[in-house]
Write an enzyme that holds these catalytic residues in place. Structure first.
Site, PDB file in Angstrom:
ATOM      1  CD1 TRP A 171       0.226   0.244   3.408  1.00 57.57           C
ATOM      2  CD2 TRP A 171      -0.379  -1.851   2.904  1.00 57.57           C
ATOM      3  NE1 TRP A 171       0.629  -0.567   4.434  1.00 57.57           N
ATOM      4  CE2 TRP A 171       0.264  -1.859   4.161  1.00 57.57           C
ATOM      5  CE3 TRP A 171      -0.844  -3.062   2.379  1.00 57.57           C
ATOM      6  CZ2 TRP A 171       0.471  -3.029   4.888  1.00 57.57           C
ATOM      7  CZ3 TRP A 171      -0.647  -4.226   3.114  1.00 57.57           C
ATOM      8  CH2 TRP A 171      -0.002  -4.203   4.342  1.00 57.57           C
ATOM      9  NE  ARG A 172       4.722   2.185   4.838  1.00 56.25           N
ATOM     10  CZ  ARG A 172       5.522   1.925   5.845  1.00 56.25           C
ATOM     11  NH1 ARG A 172       6.785   1.628   5.622  1.00 56.25           N
ATOM     12  NH2 ARG A 172       5.077   1.962   7.086  1.00 56.25           N
ATOM     13  CG  LEU A 209      -8.490 -10.224   7.150  1.00 54.36           C
ATOM     14  CD1 LEU A 209      -8.760  -8.933   6.396  1.00 54.36           C
ATOM     15  CD2 LEU A 209      -7.112 -10.143   7.793  1.00 54.36           C
ATOM     16  CB  CYS A 252       9.564   0.867  19.730  1.00 50.36           C
ATOM     17  SG  CYS A 252       9.300   1.416  21.417  1.00 50.36           S
ATOM     18  CD  GLU A 289      -3.809   3.524   7.997  1.00 52.41           C
ATOM     19  OE1 GLU A 289      -4.156   3.308   9.161  1.00 52.41           O
ATOM     20  OE2 GLU A 289      -2.664   3.872   7.684  1.00 52.41           O
ATOM     21  CE1 TYR A 306     -11.553  -7.707  17.517  1.00 51.77           C
ATOM     22  CE2 TYR A 306      -9.772  -8.607  16.176  1.00 51.77           C
ATOM     23  CZ  TYR A 306     -10.315  -8.323  17.421  1.00 51.77           C
ATOM     24  OH  TYR A 306      -9.626  -8.653  18.554  1.00 51.77           O
TER      25      TYR A 306
HETATM   26  S1  SF4 Z   1      14.952   3.655  22.574  1.00 50.22           S
HETATM   27 FE1  SF4 Z   1      12.886   4.058  23.296  1.00 50.22          FE
HETATM   28  S2  SF4 Z   1      11.698   4.462  21.456  1.00 50.22           S
HETATM   29 FE2  SF4 Z   1      13.593   3.446  20.846  1.00 50.22          FE
HETATM   30  S3  SF4 Z   1      13.130   1.235  20.774  1.00 50.22           S
HETATM   31 FE3  SF4 Z   1      13.944   1.698  22.799  1.00 50.22          FE
HETATM   32  S4  SF4 Z   1      12.143   2.089  24.044  1.00 50.22           S
HETATM   33 FE4  SF4 Z   1      11.505   2.272  21.918  1.00 50.22          FE
END
Ligand code: SF4
Length: 386
Positions: free
Chosen positions: A53-54, A109, A219, A66, A111
């Site tokens: 989709w990008r 899928l 993260c 989305e 929901y």
């Molecule tokens: S530094 Fe902070 S924002 Fe970056 S991966 Fe680690 S916890 Fe997440």
């Protein structure tokens, strides 16, 4: 421009010591917002994910992605997304499609309200907006199934509009960035404000995508890869060594389990009875094998007999067990106790559903069923092949 700029703040949060706690002021310290934006964008230009989709600027295609990505992982979404655009290449195609075909395209899928709302919103766009996805936030969020973060994702990706996002991944990144030490759902207005403050108005599309990629790839909920993170210098949680403890969670009640009796009802012609669930509520519009919840002290066989009498107005004989299916929805588990049954008397009536139909085993494939029922169909096919 520093984060502690001139924006007005939502009402003050209290931290664990009871002091006022503003996410967008002193918590990030003296780092320039320009540094935060630039470091994230530089990382994104090097490591962004290549997602189908990008490659598109078509708001319809982006909207579909989305919606599919809500509560569903990218690798699961990709084949659905590609098939969806083959089946319904434009808003008009989707608007004109039969709901059963829309639900069939969504089958697996989960929901399903997402699919029903996509369909409804497409019809609304054709009716009131000439089939064009709106480029105004207020209009976008007035469409069925489009909340603030989905609208932000679509408007930034399709039109490069500076509209912030706050999905689950982004929430986690921001919570860690400012080391928010209360459950994020108690600080939603503040997190929105933070997302808006950080957003680079010149590069809204790339910035929002970058934020999503950061949450999805580095993260992550468990073991975030902080040493490779473009925000490691600025991240309060990392610098305090508490990144794995955040976001904080609310204590949740255990998920209840429902025991369900399910009937695969055969008639003398070797057909099976299925019913279509009412539009409102969980799994609305999908087909299923009839049945219902066991009452206290009731046997599975007794439950099936009672439910079928109450819901379809017919008499059956409950036979052998076919399969037991375990399935987990977001707020409860179900155990489906599925039995073969023989129709004895009465014309099936749609008393508690929208429609009933007798179908052959082969015809079952044409109907959209919830995931847990698909296992029943597989078991039926296996039995037939023995
Ligand atoms: S530094 Fe902070 S924002 Fe970056 S991966 Fe680690 S916890 Fe997440």
């Amino acid at each position: 421009m520093a984060l502690s700029g001139k924006r007005s703040h939502p009402p003050a949060l209290k931290d664990s010591a009871g002091d006022d706690y503003y996410l967008t002021s002193s918590v990030i310290g003296d780092f320039s917002i320009v540094d935060l934006r630039q470091s994230l964008l530089n990382w994104y230009y090097q490591f962004s994910r290549d997602l189908p989709w990008r490659h598109s600027r078509d708001p319809y295609a982006i909207w579909v992605s989305e919606i599919m990505l809500q509560q569903t992982q990218v690798k699961t979404v990709i084949p659905y997304y590609e098939r969806w655009l083959e089946w319904f290449p434009t808003v008009e195609d989707l608007a004109m499609a039969d709901q059963q075909r829309v639900l069939k395209a969504w089958q697996g899928l989960g929901y399903y309200a997402r699919a029903r709302n996509l369909h409804l919103a497409a019809q609304e766009l054709v009716k009131h907006h000439n089939g064009k996805f709106p480029d105004q936030l207020e209009v976008a969020i007035s469409l069925p199934g489009i909340g603030r973060t989905t609208a932000g994702g679509i408007l930034s990706a399709a039109f490069n509009q500076p509209v912030p996002i706050l999905d689950g991944n982004v929430k986690r990144v921001l919570v860690r960035l400012v080391a928010l030490q209360i459950p994020p759902n108690r600080a939603i207005a503040h997190l929105w404000q933070l997302s808006e403050s950080l957003l680079d108005p010149q590069h809204a599309r790339d910035f929002n995508q970058a934020l999503m990629d950061l949450g999805a790839t580095l993260c992550t909920p468990h073991k975030p890869d902080c040493p490779h993170c473009p925000w490691k210098l600025y991240c309060q949680a990392y610098n305090l060594g508490i990144q794995s403890q955040l976001p904080m969670t609310e204590t949740r009640a255990p998920i209840p389990r429902k025991m369900i009796g399910v009937a695969v009802i055969w008639n003398d012609q070797g057909q099976i009875l299925i019913d279509r669930r009412r539009q409102s509520g969980l799994l609305g519009g999908l087909w299923e094998f009839p049945g219902g919840k066991l009452e206290p002290g009731e046997t599975v066989e007794g439950c099936i007999q009672r439910e079928i009498r109450e819901e379809l107005g017919i008499e059956i004989q409950v036979g052998d067990r076919l399969i037991t299916v375990e399935h987990t929805y977001s707020h409860f588990h179900v155990t489906l106790n599925v039995h073969h049954c023989q129709h004895i008397s009465g014309e099936p009536q749609p008393i508690e559903c929208d429609e009933v139909r007798w179908v052959t085993l082969t015809e079952l494939e044409q109907y959209p069923f919830p995931k847990a029922n698909v296992q029943i169909i597989e078991a039926l096919k296996q039995k037939a092949a023995e």
